[in-house]
Design a protein around this motif. Structure first.
Motif, PDB file in Angstrom:
ATOM      1  N   LEU A  70      72.715   4.198  94.116  1.00  0.00           N
ATOM      2  CA  LEU A  70      72.027   3.297  95.040  1.00  0.00           C
ATOM      3  C   LEU A  70      71.361   4.114  96.132  1.00  0.00           C
ATOM      4  CD1 LEU A  70      71.362   0.482  96.199  1.00  0.00           C
ATOM      5  CD2 LEU A  70      73.581   0.558  97.367  1.00  0.00           C
ATOM      6  N   GLY A  71      70.041   4.083  96.156  1.00  0.00           N
ATOM      7  CA  GLY A  71      69.279   4.714  97.235  1.00  0.00           C
ATOM      8  C   GLY A  71      69.105   3.708  98.345  1.00  0.00           C
ATOM      9  N   THR A  72      69.661   4.017  99.514  1.00  0.00           N
ATOM     10  CA  THR A  72      69.712   3.049 100.609  1.00  0.00           C
ATOM     11  C   THR A  72      68.600   3.224 101.636  1.00  0.00           C
ATOM     12  OG1 THR A  72      71.295   4.436 101.808  1.00  0.00           O
ATOM     13  CG2 THR A  72      72.202   2.722 100.369  1.00  0.00           C
ATOM     14  N   GLY A  73      67.554   3.954 101.269  1.00  0.00           N
ATOM     15  CA  GLY A  73      66.436   4.146 102.189  1.00  0.00           C
ATOM     16  C   GLY A  73      66.402   5.557 102.738  1.00  0.00           C
ATOM     17  N   ALA A  74      65.912   5.700 103.951  1.00  0.00           N
ATOM     18  CA  ALA A  74      65.739   7.020 104.564  1.00  0.00           C
ATOM     19  C   ALA A  74      67.070   7.675 104.933  1.00  0.00           C
ATOM     20  CB  ALA A  74      64.863   6.902 105.807  1.00  0.00           C
ATOM     21  N   ARG A  75      68.110   6.872 105.078  1.00  0.00           N
ATOM     22  CA  ARG A  75      69.422   7.434 105.401  1.00  0.00           C
ATOM     23  C   ARG A  75      70.492   6.767 104.543  1.00  0.00           C
ATOM     24  NH1 ARG A  75      72.444   4.184 109.076  1.00  0.00           N
ATOM     25  NH2 ARG A  75      71.217   2.439 109.840  1.00  0.00           N
ATOM     26  N   GLN A  76      71.585   7.470 104.369  1.00  0.00           N
ATOM     27  CA  GLN A  76      72.693   6.931 103.579  1.00  0.00           C
ATOM     28  C   GLN A  76      73.401   5.838 104.359  1.00  0.00           C
ATOM     29  OE1 GLN A  76      75.926   9.658 102.851  1.00  0.00           O
ATOM     30  NE2 GLN A  76      76.530   8.567 101.002  1.00  0.00           N
ATOM     31  N   ARG A  77      73.649   4.736 103.674  1.00  0.00           N
ATOM     32  CA  ARG A  77      74.405   3.625 104.249  1.00  0.00           C
ATOM     33  C   ARG A  77      75.404   3.174 103.197  1.00  0.00           C
ATOM     34  NH1 ARG A  77      70.069  -0.391 106.875  1.00  0.00           N
ATOM     35  NH2 ARG A  77      71.949  -1.219 107.823  1.00  0.00           N
ATOM     36  N   PHE A  78      76.469   2.549 103.633  1.00  0.00           N
ATOM     37  CA  PHE A  78      77.521   2.151 102.705  1.00  0.00           C
ATOM     38  C   PHE A  78      77.573   0.638 102.569  1.00  0.00           C
ATOM     39  CE2 PHE A  78      78.596   6.327 104.291  1.00  0.00           C
ATOM     40  CZ  PHE A  78      78.797   6.992 103.098  1.00  0.00           C
ATOM     41  N   ILE A  79      77.822   0.177 101.345  1.00  0.00           N
ATOM     42  CA  ILE A  79      77.826  -1.251 101.052  1.00  0.00           C
ATOM     43  C   ILE A  79      79.247  -1.795 101.091  1.00  0.00           C
ATOM     44  CG2 ILE A  79      75.701  -1.327  99.713  1.00  0.00           C
ATOM     45  CD1 ILE A  79      77.336  -0.945  97.219  1.00  0.00           C
ATOM     46  N   HIS A  80      79.332  -3.075 101.361  1.00  0.00           N
ATOM     47  CA  HIS A  80      80.629  -3.742 101.370  1.00  0.00           C
ATOM     48  C   HIS A  80      81.102  -3.912  99.923  1.00  0.00           C
ATOM     49  CE1 HIS A  80      83.784  -6.662 102.003  1.00  0.00           C
ATOM     50  NE2 HIS A  80      83.727  -6.358 103.295  1.00  0.00           N
ATOM     51  N   PRO A  81      82.373  -3.632  99.644  1.00  0.00           N
ATOM     52  CA  PRO A  81      82.891  -3.749  98.270  1.00  0.00           C
ATOM     53  C   PRO A  81      82.686  -5.126  97.635  1.00  0.00           C
ATOM     54  CG  PRO A  81      84.450  -2.579  99.646  1.00  0.00           C
ATOM     55  CD  PRO A  81      83.368  -3.087 100.563  1.00  0.00           C
ATOM     56  N   LYS A  82      82.633  -6.178  98.440  1.00  0.00           N
ATOM     57  CA  LYS A  82      82.401  -7.527  97.882  1.00  0.00           C
ATOM     58  C   LYS A  82      81.080  -7.591  97.126  1.00  0.00           C
ATOM     59  CE  LYS A  82      82.541  -9.966 101.582  1.00  0.00           C
ATOM     60  NZ  LYS A  82      82.550 -10.992 102.610  1.00  0.00           N
ATOM     61  N   LEU A  83      80.083  -6.839  97.581  1.00  0.00           N
ATOM     62  CA  LEU A  83      78.761  -6.906  96.955  1.00  0.00           C
ATOM     63  C   LEU A  83      78.748  -6.322  95.554  1.00  0.00           C
ATOM     64  CD1 LEU A  83      76.458  -5.946  99.957  1.00  0.00           C
ATOM     65  CD2 LEU A  83      76.969  -8.224  99.072  1.00  0.00           C
ATOM     66  N   ILE A  84      79.625  -5.367  95.286  1.00  0.00           N
ATOM     67  CA  ILE A  84      79.614  -4.702  93.980  1.00  0.00           C
ATOM     68  C   ILE A  84      80.812  -5.095  93.121  1.00  0.00           C
ATOM     69  CG2 ILE A  84      78.178  -2.769  94.713  1.00  0.00           C
ATOM     70  CD1 ILE A  84      80.767  -1.129  95.030  1.00  0.00           C
ATOM     71  N   ALA A  85      81.403  -6.238  93.405  1.00  0.00           N
ATOM     72  CA  ALA A  85      82.590  -6.684  92.661  1.00  0.00           C
ATOM     73  C   ALA A  85      82.330  -6.787  91.158  1.00  0.00           C
ATOM     74  CB  ALA A  85      83.075  -8.022  93.210  1.00  0.00           C
ATOM     75  N   SER A  86      81.149  -7.259  90.765  1.00  0.00           N
ATOM     76  CA  SER A  86      80.868  -7.403  89.330  1.00  0.00           C
ATOM     77  C   SER A  86      80.858  -6.036  88.645  1.00  0.00           C
ATOM     78  CB  SER A  86      79.536  -8.123  89.103  1.00  0.00           C
ATOM     79  OG  SER A  86      78.452  -7.359  89.597  1.00  0.00           O
ATOM     80  N   LEU A  87      80.369  -5.021  89.333  1.00  0.00           N
ATOM     81  CA  LEU A  87      80.362  -3.670  88.766  1.00  0.00           C
ATOM     82  C   LEU A  87      81.762  -3.071  88.762  1.00  0.00           C
ATOM     83  CD1 LEU A  87      77.088  -2.601  90.526  1.00  0.00           C
ATOM     84  CD2 LEU A  87      77.397  -2.698  88.056  1.00  0.00           C
TER      85      LEU A  87
END
Length: 127
Positions: A70-87
């Motif tokens: 996941l490329g999050t733009g110009a800087r690295q950012r971290f996603i909430h685990p709820k968003l990637i539950a299906s993966l």
């Protein structure tokens, strides 16, 4: 940054990138997209990192990757685990990094024969 051509040209390869977009096999893109080695890039209707939803990741999951970069733009950012539950349910790894690192990492994993999905957030201006 232009990247050198390699023997992976039969696959979807990142051939260049900069702050405004990415080039896949010499075709430029300026909006968010998902790229996998053996399929043409597909539009990913994500306008910004803050707008990400679980449904956005379910679209990626439907492509059955083994790993997601996941490329999050110009800087690295971290996603909430709820968003990637299906993966996570399918034990698909999700690595987040800035877009430039994501492009380089995708090319390496793709060249190794991995079933990798590159999901790039290319923020679009509104209005």
């Amino acid at each position: 940054m232009k990247l050198h051509a390699t023997s992976t040209q039969q696959y979807q390869t990142v051939t260049a990138y900069d702050e405004s977009g990415v080039e896949i096999n010499a075709v430029q893109f300026h909006s968010s997209l998902v790229v996998m080695p053996e399929m043409a890039p597909v539009d990913w209707p994500v306008r910004s990192f803050d707008a990400l939803t679980a449904e956005d990741f379910q679209r990626i999951d439907a492509l059955s990757p083994d790993v997601v970069i996941l490329g999050t733009g110009a800087r690295q950012r971290f996603i909430h685990p709820k968003l990637i539950a299906s993966l996570n349910t399918r034990r698909v790894g999700v690595e987040t990094m800035d877009n430039q690192a994501a492009c380089r990492t995708y090319n390496i994993l793709m060249a190794e024969g991995r079933k990798v999905a590159l999901a790039l957030i290319l923020e679009t201006s509104q209005g």
